[in-house]
Design an enzyme around this catalytic site. Structure first.
Site, PDB file in Angstrom:
ATOM      1  N   THR A  91      28.372  23.079  32.663  1.00 17.99           N
ATOM      2  CA  THR A  91      28.192  22.048  31.449  1.00 17.99           C
ATOM      3  C   THR A  91      29.035  22.409  30.351  1.00 17.99           C
ATOM      4  O   THR A  91      28.900  23.360  29.702  1.00 17.99           O
ATOM      5  CB  THR A  91      26.716  21.885  31.001  1.00 17.99           C
ATOM      6  OG1 THR A  91      26.027  21.827  32.457  1.00 17.99           O
ATOM      7  CG2 THR A  91      26.231  20.781  30.350  1.00 17.99           C
ATOM      8  N   GLU A  92      29.724  21.284  29.772  1.00 19.37           N
ATOM      9  CA  GLU A  92      30.587  21.338  28.665  1.00 19.37           C
ATOM     10  C   GLU A  92      31.639  22.659  28.535  1.00 19.37           C
ATOM     11  O   GLU A  92      32.010  23.065  27.661  1.00 19.37           O
ATOM     12  CB  GLU A  92      29.795  21.387  27.429  1.00 19.37           C
ATOM     13  CG  GLU A  92      28.918  20.026  27.389  1.00 19.37           C
ATOM     14  CD  GLU A  92      29.768  18.900  27.249  1.00 19.37           C
ATOM     15  OE1 GLU A  92      30.842  18.531  26.619  1.00 19.37           O
ATOM     16  OE2 GLU A  92      29.161  17.884  27.999  1.00 19.37           O
ATOM     17  N   LEU A  93      31.804  23.039  29.936  1.00 17.45           N
ATOM     18  CA  LEU A  93      32.879  24.116  29.921  1.00 17.45           C
ATOM     19  C   LEU A  93      32.261  25.618  29.432  1.00 17.45           C
ATOM     20  O   LEU A  93      32.927  26.434  29.102  1.00 17.45           O
ATOM     21  CB  LEU A  93      33.962  24.084  29.506  1.00 17.45           C
ATOM     22  CG  LEU A  93      34.908  22.737  30.160  1.00 17.45           C
ATOM     23  CD1 LEU A  93      36.405  22.725  29.250  1.00 17.45           C
ATOM     24  CD2 LEU A  93      34.823  22.854  31.640  1.00 17.45           C
TER      25      LEU A  93
END
Length: 219
Positions: free
Chosen positions: A145-147
């Protein structure tokens, strides 16, 4: 040989309806079905479907030389199945080309990797099962998630069977180093890290179609 690796990401949450004090004990359904249907349908027809059609056309016209990866959360896939099945059909066509890779991620785009390793593994496993059910692929590369990434979660990612992980090419972490190389996780050297090139990503996302941009057209 050099290559630009494209990956495209889609997420849509399940939206909650307004829940009033007097609903407590009387109404146990919490979702805003109207908003969920309206938003996913509008965005799919305005963005997702035209984009998928373009990717399919590029693969066909290049005879498979153009390839890319897609990262789609489980909650987005569920909504598309329910409200925009024609988009799922397009994704299946992309999968059938053999030139599109589906990435692994948490099912609901959560931050469980930071707080609960067991929950994290369950969500990723659940997402993998959804990808296999719809597209017949077992993801080999993970995108959190979101890197979000840190060395503490690298062994977990590798132990779940992934060969690589996509994360941010954060300048304050990299220093003088370039994001344009394949790196290895410090805590798990067998896990390869693919870093996002922030500048190129922003050029594509925000300036690609802007004729007044000084670098237009992007080459």
């Amino acid at each position: 040989m050099k290559a630009v690796c494209f990956y495209f990401q889609i997420h849509q949450p399940f939206r909650l309806k307004r829940y009033r004090f007097f609903d407590i004990g009387n109404d146990h359904y919490y979702y805003d079905d109207y908003s969920n249907e309206e938003i996913i349908t509008r965005v799919a027809h305005k963005s997702y479907i035209p984009a998928a059609e373009t990717l399919l056309r590029m693969i066909q016209e290049s005879k498979g030389a153009f390839r890319c990866a897609l990262s789609i959360s489980g909650t987005a896939l569920e909504q598309c199945e329910q409200y925009v099945p024609e988009f799922i059909d397009l994704l299946k066509k992309l999968a059938e080309t053999g030139k599109v890779e589906f990435l692994a991620e948490t099912y609901a785009h959560s931050l469980s990797s930071l707080t609960d390793p067991e929950e994290f593994r369950e969500q990723v496993k659940f997402h993998d099962a959804k990808i296999y059910e719809l597209f017949g692929q077992r993801p080999k590369v993970f995108r959190n998630t979101e890197l979000v990434y840190c060395d503490d979660i690298a062994p977990m990612i590798y132990d779940m069977g992934y060969k690589g992980c996509i994360t941010e090419g954060a300048k304050h972490i990299l220093g003088w180093k370039s994001p344009d190389y394949v790196y290895a996780a410090a805590a798990c050297p067998k896990l390869k890290l693919l870093l996002k090139n922030d500048k190129l990503s922003d050029d594509i996302s925000f300036r690609f179609s802007n004729p007044s941009w000084e670098a237009y057209p992007l080459t």
